[in-house]
Structures are given as C-alpha cells and as structure tokens.
Design a protein around this motif. Structure first.
Motif, PDB file in Angstrom:
ATOM      1  N   PHE A  34      10.545   6.329  -0.433  1.00 23.76           N
ATOM      2  CA  PHE A  34       9.494   6.025  -1.394  1.00 23.76           C
ATOM      3  C   PHE A  34       9.720   6.761  -2.718  1.00 23.76           C
ATOM      4  N   ASP A  35      10.617   6.184  -3.529  1.00 22.44           N
ATOM      5  CA  ASP A  35      10.919   6.814  -4.810  1.00 22.44           C
ATOM      6  C   ASP A  35      10.659   5.887  -5.990  1.00 22.44           C
ATOM      7  N   MET A  43       3.756  10.059  -2.955  1.00 21.26           N
ATOM      8  CA  MET A  43       4.569   9.933  -4.168  1.00 21.26           C
ATOM      9  C   MET A  43       3.934  10.739  -5.298  1.00 21.26           C
ATOM     10  N   LEU A  71       0.575   2.071  -7.791  1.00 22.82           N
ATOM     11  CA  LEU A  71       0.742   2.731  -6.502  1.00 22.82           C
ATOM     12  C   LEU A  71      -0.579   2.808  -5.741  1.00 22.82           C
TER      13      LEU A  71
END
Length: 565
Positions: free
Chosen positions: A40-41, A127, A136
């Motif tokens: 999760f980047d 994140m 997000l």
C-alpha cells in the motif's frame, strides 16, 4: 446513463490475483500473492485492493449465482425442481445439510471477501496520507462498507459465527470461536458509521457499481431493523432484544432516513418502476434508485458472470440448427428454475405496474418451422420470477454465452429505504407518517393509497386468501400498518433477497410458509411443488448449517453446529 462494464471488470479480474490469501474458509492456510507490508504505497494500489474485494463478491459462486438460492422459499417463490441436487433445490425445499455445496461455497466466498477487506482496511488506513487524502478515505470507507455487507450476510445466514477484523496471516490464528450476535452487529454498525464519515454521497453520473455514503446509510437501516427483530440462537432458542434496544434501532433508522431527505439525490427511478427493471437487464446504470449494485461481467472462456434473468427469469429455449453467428441475433437460453406462488398475482391491483414485472406468466419456446422464439402462456402453477429477463438483455451482449450474462444484482434500492423508514415510524408510534411513506411507494407504481378507512377494502381481500392477521394482529392502527407492510414489502421487493429475512425478523417465517403451503394452488397435486411448507422446521431452518468442513477443521467450534444440523 449507460456505462460499459468491460474495462472495470478487466480491473476486477486482474485485482483478484493480488488477493490469494485466505481463498477458502477461515481455516485455510494463507498464501499471499504480495507483501501487504509494502504493497500500500499509492492510491492506485489501494484502488486495486478494493476491486479485489469486489471481485470476490461478484464471483459466479457468490452473487453471480449461488446467492439466488439463500433467500428463496419464503412465502413468494420456490424451485421448480423437486429432485435432490445438493445445491439450489435442496436449499429452496429446506432439505439441506452441512455438506450442501452451495452453502459451503458461500461460506468460503464471504470469508474470502472479509479477509480481503481486512487487508485493505489495515493497509489503506496505515498509509501516511490517509487522514488528509479524500481519495484514500473514500477507499477505506468502501472497504468498511463491503466488510459490513459480507458480515451482515454471515449473521443472516449462520447467526453467531467466527469472525475477526485482523488479516489471516498464519494457520493457527485462522481458528476462531463464534462471536455473539451483539458483537457481530456492533462491528457492522461501527464499520458503517465509519464508512458514512469517509464516503461522499452519490450524484448524477455516479456509478451504482461503487459504494457511496447512501449505500452505507441504506445498509445501516437494514442492519438496525434486523437487529431489532427475532433471531435464532445456535441452541435452537429464539431471542428478541428489549423494547429499549428496539426503539433505539428504530430511531436511528429514522435518523438515516432524514439524512437521505436532507441530501436529496436518491429517489424513485425517473422512468418508472417497469423501466427500472428493464434497464437493469439492459445493462443501464443509474444510481438514483439503485443505490448500490453488485457488478457482473462474463469473461468469455471462463465460468464467470451473472445468472440473473437466466436461473431466475422466464424460461427461454435456445435456437437450434443455426450457425453461431445467426443464433447471436436471438435470445440466449434461460432455465427458469424459480417459480412464483401464484396467489401473489392477485394481491396486486390491476393498475399496479409491478405485477407484470415481478411475475412472468409466459415462457419462450423454439419454433423450428418459423425459426422463432415464440411466447407461450403458462398455467398459474408454472409462473416465473420476472424481474430479470433474457428478452430485456441486449442481443449479442446477452448471447456471448448461453448460460451467463452481465446483469447486475441490486441489494440496496431507494424504495426499500422508504419502506424501512415507514416501518420505523410505525414502530415509534408515528403511524400517520408511516402510511404516507408506504403510499409514496404504491403511488409510484400506480396503486391506490391505503388508509385506515379503506384498509379492509385493499388488505381484506388479501386476507381472505391468506389470513396472515392470524399471526400479525391488526386490531389497532399500528397493527393494520404492520399487515399492510407485510404485503407491501412483498409487492415492491419481490425476489430481491429481503423477504425471507423480513419474515424472520418479524418472527413469522414458519407461519407464513405453512399458511401459503396450505392455500397455494401449486400444492393441489399428488406431489406438492412448494415443498418448503412440508419440510420447514421452526427453530432450525431460520439458519443454515455451518459447512461440515469448517466444523471438522476449526477446533474452536468444538464440533458444534447450528441447532438441528
């Protein structure tokens, strides 16, 4: 508004590959296809994680096909086939056991989706930009909505079940004991409240194939009404929450309804009730009334896609003796497995456009002489579920495969929201407001408004056929509304998956099945077709059995299944 589904499902199919962990039951050994610690980047990868959850829900063995069986054999419909098959027939005739294949598939698919949601929620919310990035937050809201949706399915189908919000990361930690109803409901409500805070409302141009704030609010209303109702415990006893708990649920349902009213976007489909269902089969997307849809797409060469309108629509005989290119101009095949309790046909007024949409009185046969698929009327004991039909699907698009299609399933519709609000108002003593909302649904369909003064005229004729007031007291205004709602939710939401669970939460499923079994024409024969009325066992069949494989492998269940299994 029309939206093509191919590109989205290309992503869905691709996304399925990134979620290899916990593919089967809770007790499967995880074999992750990626490193979730580093995955999760970016927002793009977070999006792929959401599509991975959705691909599980859209799987052919999940909402593509198998889900059709679970709510069938309420008081409205049943399987046309009486032979044992260890799948749909045994489920709809209440002959299933812990080895039923479809029950096992659905258990596995729901836990697969929940584990994917657990991974997505943990990854996205960790994140660095999560707190400030609207994209997000919206994706995390979708993940929480999808986890709540699947968890609620577990509650409805199996009651108290194993559950965790932690991603499965080791074999031993996959063994979980049952969680109580209240623990499960608390988690679902928490997820939905968080989803509401993270997701925007839908607006014009928004695809119903993605969840929105309205979807989370609508699902929360349904969860609250189910929580306020009757439930079967694993030991075979029944429980209903206290009056104070029930009223807290009803008041929150009303609060969610008020939020819908304040936002103002969602409403009845502008083209009308009949066109709504024709457009769903026609692959038209519009988020005004269809608040959320499970997206479906058949990928040629794979056992995938949707059986909506094929298993649960009027039967269509496939063309024979034609080349593939010529046959593509005709309707594809439809088996028509599910039939209607015909007495419901007369519960609709003549002017009610819902009648001839919900109930289809004909099938299509193949005429070899004229090379046409001809309409053939059927006896009332052989009428079909009609809300999804091959004849409404686009030619060519519908025929890329004889057995599968692309028709979506809509679990959350605006008219259901209206009726849920009406129920909550009635249960809190505001019956006049409840009638007003119920009648808005009737009037949209061309039916006459019902009031206390004409209750006997419009509901009395139904009661003459099936006296449900034997078990729903209609001696006062609040009770009259409950009986009217009993019929109205059937008329409006027939075959959409809610009816059986309405009857369970009202505490009348067994009584309704027995009553309709005694009264219906489909049982006036040597071998009754509506076999649920003979096979249903009160205190057992309100829940499904936990699959035998799970009982055998999960030591935390101590070898104990739901009562009667």
């Amino acid at each position: 508004m029309k939206i093509h589904k191919i590109s989205k499902f290309a992503l869905l199919v691709a996304a399925a590959g990134i979620f290899a962990s916990c593919e089967d039951t809770l007790t499967e050994t995880p074999s992750s296809g990626y490193d979730k610690e580093t995955y999760f980047d970016s927002a793009e990868k977070a999006e792929m994680a959401i599509l991975g959850i959705m691909s599980s829900i859209s799987d052919y063995n999940h909402y593509g096909q198998d889900e059709m069986a679970m709510p069938a054999s309420d008081d409205m419909y049943f399987s046309s086939r009486t032979q044992s098959d260890n799948t749909i027939n045994d489920i709809t005739h209440y002959r299933y056991n812990s080895g039923n294949n479809w029950v096992e598939y659905l258990w596995r698919m729901k836990y697969q989706g929940i584990d994917r949601a657990n991974v997505a929620i943990q990854g996205i919310e960790a994140m660095p930009a999560f707190e400030t990035d609207a994209t997000l937050r919206n994706l995390a809201g979708e993940a929480r909505f999808l986890r709540a949706f699947l968890t609620f399915d577990l509650i409805k189908y199996w009651g108290e079940v194993p559950f965790t919000t932690a991603p499965a990361d080791a074999y031993d930690t996959s063994f979980r004991p049952r969680r109580t109803y209240d623990e499960l409901y608390d988690q679902v409500v928490e997820d939905l409240h968080l989803a509401i805070s993270m997701m925007p409302w839908a607006s014009a141009g928004f695809s119903p194939e993605r969840a929105s704030q309205g979807a989370a609010r609508a699902l929360l209303m349904r969860v609250l009404l189910q929580r306020a109702g009757h439930r079967l415990l694993p030991d075979g006893t029944f429980y209903r929450p206290s009056s104070s708990v029930r009223h807290a649920c009803y008041n929150e349902v009303i609060a969610q309804w008020e939020a819908f009213q304040e936002n103002g976007y969602h409403g009845f489909y502008p083209a009308g009730y009949a066109q709504l269902f024709k457009d769903v089969s026609g692959l038209v997307l519009d988020s005004r009334e269809n608040i959320w849809e499970v997206a479906m797409y058949h990928d040629q060469g794979r056992r995938s896609g949707s059986a909506w309108g094929i298993y649960n629509g009027p039967a269509v005989a496939q063309p024979s003796g034609l080349s593939t290119s010529v046959a593509a101009a005709y309707m594809g095949r439809a088996q028509g497995f599910l039939l209607v309790i015909p007495e419901w046909y007369n519960f609709f007024e003549e002017s009610d456009e819902r009648r001839d949409i919900a109930i289809c009185t004909y099938r299509y046969i193949w005429n070899a002489n004229t090379q046409t698929q001809d309409k053939q009327e059927r006896q009332n004991t052989s009428w079909y579920v009609g809300k999804w039909r091959r004849e409404w699907m686009p030619k060519g698009q519908a025929n890329k495969n004889l057995n599968y299609g692309d028709v979506n399933f809509c679990p959350l519709r605006y008219s259901d929201v209206v009726l849920m609000a009406a129920e909550a108002y009635n249960e809190t003593g505001e019956t006049a407001q409840a009638w007003q909302l119920l009648n808005s649904v009737r009037e949209r369909a061309g039916a006459t408004a019902i009031t206390n003064s004409n209750y006997q005229r419009f509901i009395g004729r139904n009661l003459a056929t099936v006296p449900v007031n034997q078990y729903i007291d209609d001696s006062n205004d609040q009770g009259k509304f409950r009986v009217a709602l009993y019929f109205e939710r059937g008329l409006e939401l027939a075959f959409e998956g809610q009816r059986k669970y309405d009857l369970i939460r009202w505490g009348v499923l067994d009584k309704a099945i027995k009553l309709f079994g005694e009264k219906t024409a489909v049982n006036n024969r040597t071998t009754p077709m509506y076999q649920a009325s003979q096979n249903f066992i009160h205190g057992q069949h309100e829940l499904f059995p936990i699959p035998l494989k799970e009982i055998q492998s999960n030591y935390a269940l101590e070898g104990k299944n739901n009562h009667g299994f």
